[in-house]
Design a protein around this motif. Structure first.
Motif, PDB file in Angstrom:
ATOM      1  N   MET A  46       0.857  -1.181   0.000  1.00 50.28           N
ATOM      2  CA  MET A  46       0.000   0.000   0.000  1.00 50.28           C
ATOM      3  C   MET A  46       0.890   1.227   0.000  1.00 50.28           C
ATOM      4  N   ASN A  47       0.721   2.081  -0.950  1.00 50.33           N
ATOM      5  CA  ASN A  47       1.523   3.297  -1.008  1.00 50.33           C
ATOM      6  C   ASN A  47       0.669   4.502  -0.623  1.00 50.33           C
ATOM      7  N   ALA A  48       1.287   5.667  -0.656  1.00 47.12           N
ATOM      8  CA  ALA A  48       0.598   6.872  -0.184  1.00 47.12           C
ATOM      9  C   ALA A  48      -0.600   7.229  -1.063  1.00 47.12           C
ATOM     10  N   SER A  49      -0.511   6.941  -2.371  1.00 45.05           N
ATOM     11  CA  SER A  49      -1.639   7.289  -3.239  1.00 45.05           C
ATOM     12  C   SER A  49      -2.833   6.374  -3.006  1.00 45.05           C
ATOM     13  N   ASP A  50      -2.605   5.153  -2.508  1.00 42.80           N
ATOM     14  CA  ASP A  50      -3.710   4.248  -2.198  1.00 42.80           C
ATOM     15  C   ASP A  50      -4.492   4.704  -0.983  1.00 42.80           C
ATOM     16  N   ASP A  51      -3.872   5.549  -0.155  1.00 37.84           N
ATOM     17  CA  ASP A  51      -4.496   5.963   1.094  1.00 37.84           C
ATOM     18  C   ASP A  51      -5.513   7.080   0.887  1.00 37.84           C
ATOM     19  N   HIS A  52      -5.536   7.695  -0.285  1.00 37.98           N
ATOM     20  CA  HIS A  52      -6.484   8.776  -0.559  1.00 37.98           C
ATOM     21  C   HIS A  52      -7.734   8.231  -1.217  1.00 37.98           C
ATOM     22  N   VAL A  53      -8.815   8.888  -0.946  1.00 33.90           N
ATOM     23  CA  VAL A  53     -10.083   8.525  -1.556  1.00 33.90           C
ATOM     24  C   VAL A  53     -10.192   9.282  -2.868  1.00 33.90           C
ATOM     25  N   HIS A  54     -10.378   8.552  -3.973  1.00 36.17           N
ATOM     26  CA  HIS A  54     -10.438   9.176  -5.286  1.00 36.17           C
ATOM     27  C   HIS A  54     -11.878   9.311  -5.730  1.00 36.17           C
ATOM     28  N   GLY A  55     -12.107  10.096  -6.738  1.00 32.16           N
ATOM     29  CA  GLY A  55     -13.449  10.241  -7.260  1.00 32.16           C
ATOM     30  C   GLY A  55     -13.636  11.510  -8.041  1.00 32.16           C
ATOM     31  N   HIS A  56     -12.953  12.582  -7.660  1.00 30.41           N
ATOM     32  CA  HIS A  56     -13.118  13.848  -8.360  1.00 30.41           C
ATOM     33  C   HIS A  56     -11.859  14.242  -9.115  1.00 30.41           C
ATOM     34  N   GLY A  57     -10.927  13.321  -9.267  1.00 24.84           N
ATOM     35  CA  GLY A  57      -9.714  13.618  -9.991  1.00 24.84           C
ATOM     36  C   GLY A  57      -8.612  14.179  -9.113  1.00 24.84           C
ATOM     37  N   ASP A  58      -8.952  14.739  -7.970  1.00 27.08           N
ATOM     38  CA  ASP A  58      -7.934  15.228  -7.056  1.00 27.08           C
ATOM     39  C   ASP A  58      -8.332  14.839  -5.644  1.00 27.08           C
ATOM     40  N   THR A  59      -7.391  14.990  -4.732  1.00 26.23           N
ATOM     41  CA  THR A  59      -7.659  14.597  -3.349  1.00 26.23           C
ATOM     42  C   THR A  59      -7.703  15.799  -2.420  1.00 26.23           C
ATOM     43  N   HIS A  60      -7.678  17.007  -2.994  1.00 23.94           N
ATOM     44  CA  HIS A  60      -7.734  18.206  -2.159  1.00 23.94           C
ATOM     45  C   HIS A  60      -9.074  18.281  -1.438  1.00 23.94           C
ATOM     46  N   GLY A  61      -9.030  18.391  -0.115  1.00 25.12           N
ATOM     47  CA  GLY A  61     -10.249  18.514   0.652  1.00 25.12           C
ATOM     48  C   GLY A  61     -10.885  17.194   1.035  1.00 25.12           C
ATOM     49  N   HIS A  62     -10.356  16.099   0.531  1.00 24.14           N
ATOM     50  CA  HIS A  62     -10.912  14.798   0.864  1.00 24.14           C
ATOM     51  C   HIS A  62     -10.029  14.137   1.906  1.00 24.14           C
ATOM     52  N   GLY A  63     -10.623  13.269   2.703  1.00 20.26           N
ATOM     53  CA  GLY A  63      -9.883  12.593   3.742  1.00 20.26           C
ATOM     54  C   GLY A  63      -9.203  11.336   3.230  1.00 20.26           C
ATOM     55  N   THR A  64      -8.376  10.805   4.063  1.00 22.33           N
ATOM     56  CA  THR A  64      -7.710   9.556   3.737  1.00 22.33           C
ATOM     57  C   THR A  64      -8.593   8.399   4.174  1.00 22.33           C
ATOM     58  N   ARG A  65      -8.242   7.222   3.711  1.00 23.07           N
ATOM     59  CA  ARG A  65      -8.978   6.024   4.128  1.00 23.07           C
ATOM     60  C   ARG A  65      -8.916   5.879   5.647  1.00 23.07           C
ATOM     61  N   ARG A  66      -7.774   6.206   6.220  1.00 30.59           N
ATOM     62  CA  ARG A  66      -7.600   6.130   7.677  1.00 30.59           C
ATOM     63  C   ARG A  66      -8.564   7.092   8.383  1.00 30.59           C
ATOM     64  N   PHE A 126     -16.343  13.413   7.837  1.00 31.31           N
ATOM     65  CA  PHE A 126     -17.076  13.100   6.610  1.00 31.31           C
ATOM     66  C   PHE A 126     -17.381  14.335   5.765  1.00 31.31           C
ATOM     67  N   LEU A 127     -17.705  15.446   6.391  1.00 34.38           N
ATOM     68  CA  LEU A 127     -17.983  16.668   5.639  1.00 34.38           C
ATOM     69  C   LEU A 127     -16.720  17.494   5.390  1.00 34.38           C
ATOM     70  N   HIS A 128     -15.648  17.178   6.109  1.00 32.23           N
ATOM     71  CA  HIS A 128     -14.344  17.835   5.955  1.00 32.23           C
ATOM     72  C   HIS A 128     -14.439  19.340   6.144  1.00 32.23           C
ATOM     73  N   VAL A 129     -15.212  19.769   7.117  1.00 31.44           N
ATOM     74  CA  VAL A 129     -15.321  21.191   7.419  1.00 31.44           C
ATOM     75  C   VAL A 129     -14.218  21.533   8.407  1.00 31.44           C
ATOM     76  N   ASN A 130     -13.271  22.339   7.937  1.00 39.06           N
ATOM     77  CA  ASN A 130     -12.174  22.795   8.788  1.00 39.06           C
ATOM     78  C   ASN A 130     -11.694  24.139   8.271  1.00 39.06           C
ATOM     79  N   THR A 131     -10.658  24.677   8.884  1.00 39.77           N
ATOM     80  CA  THR A 131     -10.180  26.001   8.492  1.00 39.77           C
ATOM     81  C   THR A 131      -9.431  25.974   7.170  1.00 39.77           C
TER      82      THR A 131
END
Length: 126
Positions: free
Chosen positions: A1-21, A71-76
C-alpha cells in the motif's frame, strides 16, 4: 500500500478529501457514539432518566462534530475556511430561530387570557 492508495479518489484530485484512515476513524467513532446511547438506555446504567438524557444529548453533539470533521471535511483549510464560516453562520441562524421560537411560545403561553367556562356553554345544546 503506497501513499496514493491511502487517498479517496473520485473527483480527480484529493484536495479537501480525507484519507482512508480518516474515514475508518470517523466510522469507528460514529459507531461507538451510536451504540453508547443504546447501551445507556437498554442497561439503565446511569439510573436517573434525566442524567441518561443529558448523556444522550452530549453524545449526539459529539457525533455531529465527528461527522462534520471526518465526513464533511469542514475545517479552516477546506476552501479557504469558507465552509467553516458557512457552518458557523448556519449555526447562529438556527440558534436565533430556535431561541426566538421558544421565547415566543413561552410568552404566548404565559400571556394567554384564561376564559372562564360558562355553565350553560359547558352543558351543550338544549
Amino acid at each position: 500500500m503506497n501513499a496514493s492508495d491511502d487517498h479517496v479518489h473520485g473527483h480527480g484530485d484529493t484536495h479537501g478529501h480525507g484519507t482512508r484512515r480518516d474515514y475508518l476513524i470517523g466510522f469507528a467513532l460514529s459507531a461507538v457514539l451510536t451504540a453508547a446511547p443504546f447501551w445507556l438506555v437498554m442497561t439503565g446504567a446511569l439510573g436517573d432518566p434525566r442524567v441518561t438524557a443529558a448523556w444522550i444529548i452530549a453524545l449526539a453533539f459529539a457525533q455531529i462534530v465527528v461527522h462534520t470533521i471526518f465526513f464533511l471535511h469542514v475545517n479552516t483549510q477546506a476552501e479557504g475556511g469558507w465552509t467553516l464560516l458557512a457552518l458557523l453562520f448556519t449555526l447562529v441562524m438556527v440558534a436565533i430561530v430556535i431561541s426566538g421560537s421558544l421565547w415566543i411560545m413561552y410568552h404566548l403561553n404565559s400571556n394567554m387570557m384564561s376564559m372562564p367556562i360558562r355553565p350553560e356553554a359547558a352543558a351543550g345544546p338544549p
